[in-house]
Structure formats: structure tokens, C-alpha cells
Design a protein around this motif. Structure first.
Motif, PDB file in Angstrom:
ATOM      1  N   VAL A   1       0.733  -1.175   0.046  1.00  0.00           N
ATOM      2  CA  VAL A   1       0.065  -0.171   0.079  1.00  0.00           C
ATOM      3  C   VAL A   1       0.788   1.444   0.053  1.00  0.00           C
ATOM      4  O   VAL A   1       0.615   2.143  -0.723  1.00  0.00           O
ATOM      5  CB  VAL A   1      -1.139  -0.022   1.328  1.00  0.00           C
ATOM      6  CG1 VAL A   1      -1.786   1.381   1.446  1.00  0.00           C
ATOM      7  CG2 VAL A   1      -1.985  -1.192   1.274  1.00  0.00           C
TER       8      VAL A   1
ATOM      9  N   VAL B   1       0.831   4.206  -2.784  1.00  0.00           N
ATOM     10  CA  VAL B   1       0.614   5.741  -2.406  1.00  0.00           C
ATOM     11  C   VAL B   1       1.916   6.671  -2.875  1.00  0.00           C
ATOM     12  O   VAL B   1       1.961   7.727  -3.408  1.00  0.00           O
ATOM     13  CB  VAL B   1       0.285   5.810  -0.945  1.00  0.00           C
ATOM     14  CG1 VAL B   1       0.482   7.273  -0.370  1.00  0.00           C
ATOM     15  CG2 VAL B   1      -0.970   5.090  -0.528  1.00  0.00           C
ATOM     16  N   THR B   2       3.093   5.948  -3.100  1.00  0.00           N
ATOM     17  CA  THR B   2       4.463   6.661  -3.109  1.00  0.00           C
ATOM     18  C   THR B   2       5.017   6.444  -4.596  1.00  0.00           C
ATOM     19  O   THR B   2       5.872   6.718  -5.071  1.00  0.00           O
ATOM     20  CB  THR B   2       5.595   6.231  -2.216  1.00  0.00           C
ATOM     21  OG1 THR B   2       5.793   4.846  -2.294  1.00  0.00           O
ATOM     22  CG2 THR B   2       5.275   7.065  -0.724  1.00  0.00           C
TER      23      THR B   2
ATOM     24  N   THR C   1       2.403   0.170 -11.115  1.00  0.00           N
ATOM     25  CA  THR C   1       1.240   0.278 -10.279  1.00  0.00           C
ATOM     26  C   THR C   1       0.553  -0.885 -10.503  1.00  0.00           C
ATOM     27  O   THR C   1       0.032  -1.673  -9.350  1.00  0.00           O
ATOM     28  CB  THR C   1       0.827   1.601 -10.642  1.00  0.00           C
ATOM     29  OG1 THR C   1       1.409   2.523 -10.376  1.00  0.00           O
ATOM     30  CG2 THR C   1      -0.610   1.864  -9.588  1.00  0.00           C
TER      31      THR C   1
ATOM     32  N   MET D   1      -2.414  10.126  -4.895  1.00  0.00           N
ATOM     33  CA  MET D   1      -4.070  10.087  -4.753  1.00  0.00           C
ATOM     34  C   MET D   1      -4.551   8.970  -5.509  1.00  0.00           C
ATOM     35  O   MET D   1      -5.227   7.960  -4.828  1.00  0.00           O
ATOM     36  CB  MET D   1      -4.717  11.387  -5.302  1.00  0.00           C
ATOM     37  CG  MET D   1      -6.074  11.361  -4.446  1.00  0.00           C
ATOM     38  SD  MET D   1      -5.741  11.449  -2.481  1.00  0.00           S
ATOM     39  CE  MET D   1      -7.394  10.616  -2.279  1.00  0.00           C
TER      40      MET D   1
ATOM     41  N   LEU E   1      -3.556   5.607  -3.727  1.00  0.00           N
ATOM     42  CA  LEU E   1      -4.316   5.290  -2.908  1.00  0.00           C
ATOM     43  C   LEU E   1      -5.816   4.439  -3.408  1.00  0.00           C
ATOM     44  O   LEU E   1      -6.052   3.394  -2.579  1.00  0.00           O
ATOM     45  CB  LEU E   1      -4.753   6.489  -1.909  1.00  0.00           C
ATOM     46  CG  LEU E   1      -5.475   6.037  -0.468  1.00  0.00           C
ATOM     47  CD1 LEU E   1      -4.617   5.329   0.419  1.00  0.00           C
ATOM     48  CD2 LEU E   1      -5.721   7.347  -0.083  1.00  0.00           C
ATOM     49  N   TRP E   2      -6.391   4.999  -4.174  1.00  0.00           N
ATOM     50  CA  TRP E   2      -7.385   4.485  -4.949  1.00  0.00           C
ATOM     51  C   TRP E   2      -7.201   3.011  -5.316  1.00  0.00           C
ATOM     52  O   TRP E   2      -8.048   2.156  -5.122  1.00  0.00           O
ATOM     53  CB  TRP E   2      -8.114   5.504  -5.896  1.00  0.00           C
ATOM     54  CG  TRP E   2      -8.771   6.486  -5.187  1.00  0.00           C
ATOM     55  CD1 TRP E   2      -8.616   7.870  -5.430  1.00  0.00           C
ATOM     56  CD2 TRP E   2      -9.915   6.374  -4.215  1.00  0.00           C
ATOM     57  NE1 TRP E   2      -9.298   8.774  -4.567  1.00  0.00           N
ATOM     58  CE2 TRP E   2     -10.203   7.843  -4.165  1.00  0.00           C
ATOM     59  CE3 TRP E   2     -10.759   5.465  -4.059  1.00  0.00           C
ATOM     60  CZ2 TRP E   2     -11.381   8.235  -3.355  1.00  0.00           C
ATOM     61  CZ3 TRP E   2     -11.756   5.896  -3.181  1.00  0.00           C
ATOM     62  CH2 TRP E   2     -11.985   7.240  -2.511  1.00  0.00           C
TER      63      TRP E   2
ATOM     64  N   ALA F   1      -4.780   1.057  -4.277  1.00  0.00           N
ATOM     65  CA  ALA F   1      -4.646   0.232  -3.252  1.00  0.00           C
ATOM     66  C   ALA F   1      -5.884  -0.091  -2.585  1.00  0.00           C
ATOM     67  O   ALA F   1      -6.351  -1.487  -2.281  1.00  0.00           O
ATOM     68  CB  ALA F   1      -4.014   0.754  -2.218  1.00  0.00           C
ATOM     69  N   LEU F   2      -6.841   0.744  -2.363  1.00  0.00           N
ATOM     70  CA  LEU F   2      -8.212   0.347  -1.807  1.00  0.00           C
ATOM     71  C   LEU F   2      -9.005  -0.651  -2.867  1.00  0.00           C
ATOM     72  O   LEU F   2      -9.904  -1.449  -2.292  1.00  0.00           O
ATOM     73  CB  LEU F   2      -9.146   1.827  -1.778  1.00  0.00           C
ATOM     74  CG  LEU F   2      -8.621   2.555  -0.474  1.00  0.00           C
ATOM     75  CD1 LEU F   2      -9.383   3.948  -0.390  1.00  0.00           C
ATOM     76  CD2 LEU F   2      -8.632   1.755   0.696  1.00  0.00           C
TER      77      LEU F   2
END
Lengths: 155, 166
Positions: A36, A40-41, A122, B1, B4-5, B7-8
Motif C-alpha cells: 500500500v 501511495v508513493t 502500479t 492520490m 491510494l485508490w 490500493a483500496l
């Protein structure tokens, strides 16, 4: 009327011992957090370094075995003493194989991030995150299931 | 940002898939009716079990499709539990314990474990996609049910054919 037998053909013999199944589960939970953080990074130097670290951790588990990783040592020292004894032990081969699958995804992601392919990196990390979450929450080994499908398709 | 999405979304997919698997794993789904099934008896076409067995041996059954993977054991008089396993499979161990326990405590039930990757022909013929997959065969070798994922003992006992078929 008593043909009671239990026979196996070509299957591996039952290992006498095994590992606490909650060890690899803890490893997967830590991996979820790292993955995670990578997402994010992603696209920054921090993301690339974290990917390299995670790839190294996967390689450690895949080559040295899941009982030798940092996660396993933390689990043994800090977590296992606080848990009840496990109801059964598990073969370390499946989680070790899962680490090798994770290494594959982390390697693709690392190359992606290094050459500026943030999308590729990603997606690879996201797939690894799905597998790690399944492992952490359900003790479900996605790579292990895909193994038979790959064998079926390729040989 | 965006990360994060992503990941969720990945975690959400895993939770949905894992919950579905947890609910369906080990559940037996019927594939064929067992030999001597009541519906055949009612229609007055029910041959004796011996005849049925003789005829079935000439047919293609799950047992014949096992081929070389099944030579070491005889069919169980009541049921044969065929477990497909592979090396990288944690739930296979649990399944082995459950099925061998059922075989040891239930007369006429035999447990046979097949290493899927060393018997890929049988694995393909029988359409095995995951390990563990458990097939329950009737006394003639026909598959009556199968379950993917580790079944519980009560799920196995509820699915094996009744003791007295005649």
C-alpha cells in the motif's frame, strides 16, 4: 464389507513437522502494508526504493525459506508467544512458492518504476496486493492455485 | 492520490473474492446421480447393482478416466473419495486428514490421493482446475459429486451415497 483404505499415488509423503500457519499470514499482513505504501508513493524515489526492499524480502523468503525472513523472526519473538498454540502445522513449501510469485511481480514493478513506467509498476504491485490481502485475511494462496493452471497449460 | 485508490480497489477485490471462496470452498456439487438412485427404481428400470457395475465398467467413468492415476486401489464398495493435490497447496493437507479420517471410520469408503501435476492427463480429462478438488465416486466408479477447496467432515459424510443401495 470393510474396504477401508487410504492410498495415494505419487503424492508427496506427509511431512512430520511444519510451520505455524500464522507465520506466513503475519508476513502477508506486513507485505500488505508495504505494498500500500508503494502504491501511495508510486512514481517517487521513495516508491522505487520501497519496491526494491520488498523485492529483496520476497527473494529472501523464496530462496532462504519463509522460516528465515525478518517477518518470521519478529513473529517468533513478539507475536507467537502471545498466541495460543496452533491447531495444526503447515508445509512451508506453499508459502515459499508464494514468495517467489511475489518476487516476480515486484521485479516487474521495480523495472517499471526504474524506467519511468509508473502504470506498469502500479498494476504489478496492485496484483501482488490482491494476492497478499487474500493471504493475510483468508490464508488463501493465490499463486499456489495458479500453479496448477500454469502446469496444465504448459506441459 | 491515484495510488491510494488503486490500493483500496485491490484490497476490496481481494475481500470480495476471498469471502466468496470462503463461502463456497468444500461444498459438494452433484454431477451425476449415484447408481441405484431412487428415480431409477421408481421407473422400474433399475438393474441390479452387479449388472450396473458390469455395465459401468465398460462405460467411461470418472474411475476409468483416472487411468494410470488409479491403478493402486480398488473402488470402495460404498464410495471412493478421489483427492487431487499438488505440492504447493496448504489446504490439501487438511483435506487429506479429513478424507482419510472418513475412509478409516466409514466401512466401504476408500480415499485415493492423486498428485495432479504428475497426472496431468487425468487432471485435464476430469476438468480439475484447483487443488484440492475432491471427487466422490459411486461403487461403479461414476462421479456423483465434486468439491473444490477443503471440505469439512460433515460435508463429506452428507454427500457419500447411503449405505444400503439394494
Amino acid at each position: 464389507m470393510s474396504t477401508t483404505a487410504s492410498a495415494r499415488t505419487g503424492a508427496r509423503p506427509e511431512a512430520g513437522s511444519g510451520i505455524d500457519p500464522r507465520g506466513p499470514q503475519f508476513n502477508a499482513a506486513v507485505t500488505v502494508v508495504v505494498l500500500v505504501a508503494i502504491l501511495v508513493t508510486a512514481g517517487t524515489a521513495v516508491g522505487t526504493v520501497l519496491t526494491a526492499v520488498q523485492a529483496a524480502l520476497f527473494a529472501w523468503g523464496a530462496i532462504g525459506g519463509v522460516q528465515t525472513t525478518i517477518h518470521a523472526k519478529v513473529f517468533k519473538a513478539l507475536i507467537r508467544p502471545r498466541l495460543a498454540s496452533p491447531d495444526h502445522l503447515e508445509d512451508p513449501a506453499p508459502p515459499r512458492f508464494a514468495q517467489a510469485v511475489g518476487l516476480g511481480f515486484a521485479a516487474v514493478a521495480l523495472v517499471g518504476f526504474l524506467v519511468g513506467g509508473t502504470t506498469v509498476g502500479t498494476v504489478a504491485i496492485a496484483l501482488a496486493l490482491v494476492a497478499a490481502t487474500l493471504n493475510a485475511v483468508f490464508r488463501f494462496c493465490l499463486g499456489c492455485e495458479v500453479y496448477l493452471l500454469i502446469k496444465r497449460a504448459t506441459s | 492520490m491515484t495510488g491510494l485508490w488503486v490500493a483500496l480497489a485491490a484490497i476490496a477485490i481481494a475481500l470480495v473474492f476471498g469471502t466468496f471462496r470462503a463461502l463456497t470452498d468444500g461444498r459438494f456439487r452433484g454431477t451425476h446421480k449415484p447408481a441405484g438412485h431412487p428415480s431409477l427404481v421408481e421407473e422400474g428400470r433399475h438393474p441390479s447393482l452387479v449388472e450396473e457395475g458390469r455395465r459401468a465398467r465398460l462405460e467411461t467413468t470418472a474411475w476409468t478416466q483416472l487411468g494410470a492415476a488409479a491403478t493402486s486401489t480398488e473402488l470402495g464398495e460404498r464410495a471412493t473419495l478421489v483427492q487431487f493435490s499438488s505440492a504447493f497447496c496448504a489446504p490439501c493437507r487438511v483435506t487429506r486428514r479429513v478424507l482419510s479420517d472418513v475412509a478409516e471410520t466409514t466401512p466401504g469408503v476408500v480415499h485415493l490421493e492423486v498428485d495432479a501435476e504428475h497426472h496431468l492427463d487425468a487432471t485435464r480429462r476430469l476438468g480439475i482446475l484447483r487443488t484440492p478438488t475432491t471427487l466422490i465416486l459411486d461403487p461403479t466408479g461414476r462421479e456423483i459429486a465434486r468439491a473444490a477447496g477443503a471440505p469439512r467432515k460433515d460435508q463429506v459424510l452428507a454427500t457419500i451415497p447411503a449405505r444400503d443401495l439394494t
